[in-house]
Design an enzyme around this catalytic site. Structure first.
Site, PDB file in Angstrom:
ATOM      1  N   GLU A  37       0.789  -1.144   0.071  1.00 19.89           N
ATOM      2  CA  GLU A  37      -0.106   0.005   0.210  1.00 19.89           C
ATOM      3  C   GLU A  37       0.885   1.361   0.086  1.00 19.89           C
ATOM      4  OE1 GLU A  37      -0.763   1.833   3.909  1.00 19.89           O
ATOM      5  OE2 GLU A  37      -2.876   0.997   3.393  1.00 19.89           O
ATOM      6  N   ASP A  94      -5.356  -3.347  -1.990  1.00 23.57           N
ATOM      7  CA  ASP A  94      -5.217  -2.237  -2.337  1.00 23.57           C
ATOM      8  C   ASP A  94      -3.932  -1.645  -2.788  1.00 23.57           C
ATOM      9  OD1 ASP A  94      -4.130  -3.035   0.311  1.00 23.57           O
ATOM     10  OD2 ASP A  94      -4.618  -0.825   1.199  1.00 23.57           O
TER      11      ASP A  94
END
Length: 328
Positions: A37, A94
Site C-alpha cells: 500500500e 489495495d
C-alpha cells in the site's frame, strides 16, 4: 496528465522522512515496516509531482522485493528486522490496485511502455485471482488467501480505489473492469451500518450477497474506511449520497467546534479517545468543501502524511479536470 503539482514542499519532506534511497517507503508508526500500500501511495504521488526518478526507485524496490513468484501480485508487508523479511506471502488488494494504477499513470505521463505493460499484467492478475461472486455481487477480495469461506467473503470498502477502477475501465472498456467498478460502487453504497449509517473498515458478504459488519473485527468507521470518501471524491463522486452520512458525522463536530475523533464504533457509538489525525481531517475537508487542507506534513506519521498529501493531490486533480472541462 499535466496537472500543476500540489504543495511540492510536502513531497520533498515526505521523501526525506519516509522514502529511503533504495525506494523503500517506511511506515514510521508501525515499526518501520513497509507495505505494498505504501509503495503504491508513493508511486501515485510521484506521478502527481512529475518525479520519474523517485518513481523508478520506488517501482524497482517494489518489483524486486515484494513480487510474488506465482502471480503478478505483491506480498503485502516487508519487515526490516530478522532474516525473513516477507514471511507472509499473501497480497493486499489495495496495494496491488495502487501499484497498477501508478504504473498506468506513470506510463502515460512519461511515455514508458514497460510501465504500461507491467500495469496490464497486474490488472490481469487481480481479475484472475481476486474476483469472487456472492449472490448478485461480484467483488474483489482483499487478498488471495484467508478472505473467502463457505459462509461468504470479506470486503474492505476502502480497497475500492475508485479513481483507479475508473482508469482501468477507461483503459479496457470491453474487459470486466467496468463491471468491477460498478459493483464496487454499489457495494460502497450498500455497506453502511448502525444509527450513523457510516461505512466500516471491514464487511462480511454472505453467499446471498447480504452485507454485515465483519464479526471478527471492530465495526468501526476509522483508519481504513476514511479512505472511502478520499477515493470517492478523487473520482468525482463527492456528491454521491453514500457520502452524506460521513459528511453529517464530520459536520456535527465542526458545528460544535470540536475535532472529530479518529473512529466510531457504529454498533455501540463508542468513539476514539483521541482526535483524527491531520491527514484524516484533510480528507474531511476534501469531502465537505472539495478542497484539501493546505497543512504541511511536519511531524505527522507515515499514514497521516500519506492521507494529507493524497487528499491534496485529489483536490488538485479534480480542480484541474474541472478547468479542462470548462474550456471545452
Amino acid at each position: 496528465m499535466r496537472c500543476a503539482a500540489p504543495t511540492p514542499s510536502n513531497w520533498a519532506d515526505y521523501k526525506t522522512r519516509f522514502v529511503q534511497s533504495d525506494g523503500r517507503v517506511v511506515d514510521t508508526g508501525n515499526g518501520n515496516v513497509s507495505h505494498s500500500e505504501g509503495q503504491g501511495f508513493a508511486m501515485v504521488m510521484a506521478t502527481a509531482y512529475d518525479d520519474p526518478a523517485t518513481f523508478k526507485a520506488l517501482w524497482t524496490w517494489t518489483d524486486k522485493t515484494l513480487s510474488r513468484p506465482d502471480t503478478r501480485l505483491f506480498k503485502w508487508r516487508y519487515i526490516p528486522t530478522g532474516d525473513l523479511h516477507t514471511p507472509d506471502p499473501n497480497n493486499a488488494l489495495d496495494g496491488d490496485l495502487l501499484i497498477a494504477w501508478a504504473l498506468l499513470r506513470g506510463g502515460e505521463r512519461w511515455k514508458r511502455p514497460e510501465y504500461l505493460e507491467a500495469s496490464a499484467q497486474i490488472r490481469s492478475a487481480i481479475l484472475s485471482k481476486l474476483l469472487v461472486k456472492q449472490g448478485p455481487r461480484t467483488l474483489l477480495v482483499p487478498g488471495v488467501d484467508g478472505f473467502v469461506n463457505a459462509q461468504g467473503m470479506i470486503f474492505n470498502p476502502s480497497y475500492a480505489i475508485m479513481p483507479a477502477l475508473d482508469a482501468f475501465a477507461a483503459r479496457e472498456p470491453k474487459s470486466p473492469w467496468p463491471m468491477v467498478r460498478d459493483q464496487a460502487l454499489r457495494a460502497i453504497r450498500d455497506a453502511r451500518f448502525g444509527a450513523t449509517d457510516l461505512p466500516v473498515d471491514w464487511v462480511k458478504v454472505d453467499t446471498a450477497g447480504a452485507m454485515w459488519t465483519d464479526p471478527d473485527r471492530p465495526p468501526r468507521f476509522g483508519f481504513d474506511a476514511v479512505r472511502v470518501p478520499l477515493y470517492m471524491c478523487w473520482s468525482g463522486r463527492c456528491g454521491d449520497p453514500a457520502l452524506d452520512p460521513v459528511k453529517r458525522w464530520w459536520t456535527s463536530f465542526r458545528a460544535a467546534g470540536k475535532p472529530a475523533p479518529a473512529w466510531i464504533d457504529v454498533r455501540t457509538g463508542e468513539v476514539a479517545p483521541f482526535a483524527a489525525s491531520v491527514g484524516m481531517a484533510s480528507v474531511a475537508d476534501l469531502a465537505l468543501t472539495g478542497k484539501a487542507s493546505p497543512a504541511m506534513i511536519q511531524n505527522e506519521d507515515y499514514y497521516s502524511s500519506s492521507l494529507l498529501i493524497l487528499s491534496q493531490i485529489a483536490a488538485n486533480e479534480r480542480r484541474e479536470k474541472g478547468k479542462t472541462a470548462s474550456k471545452r
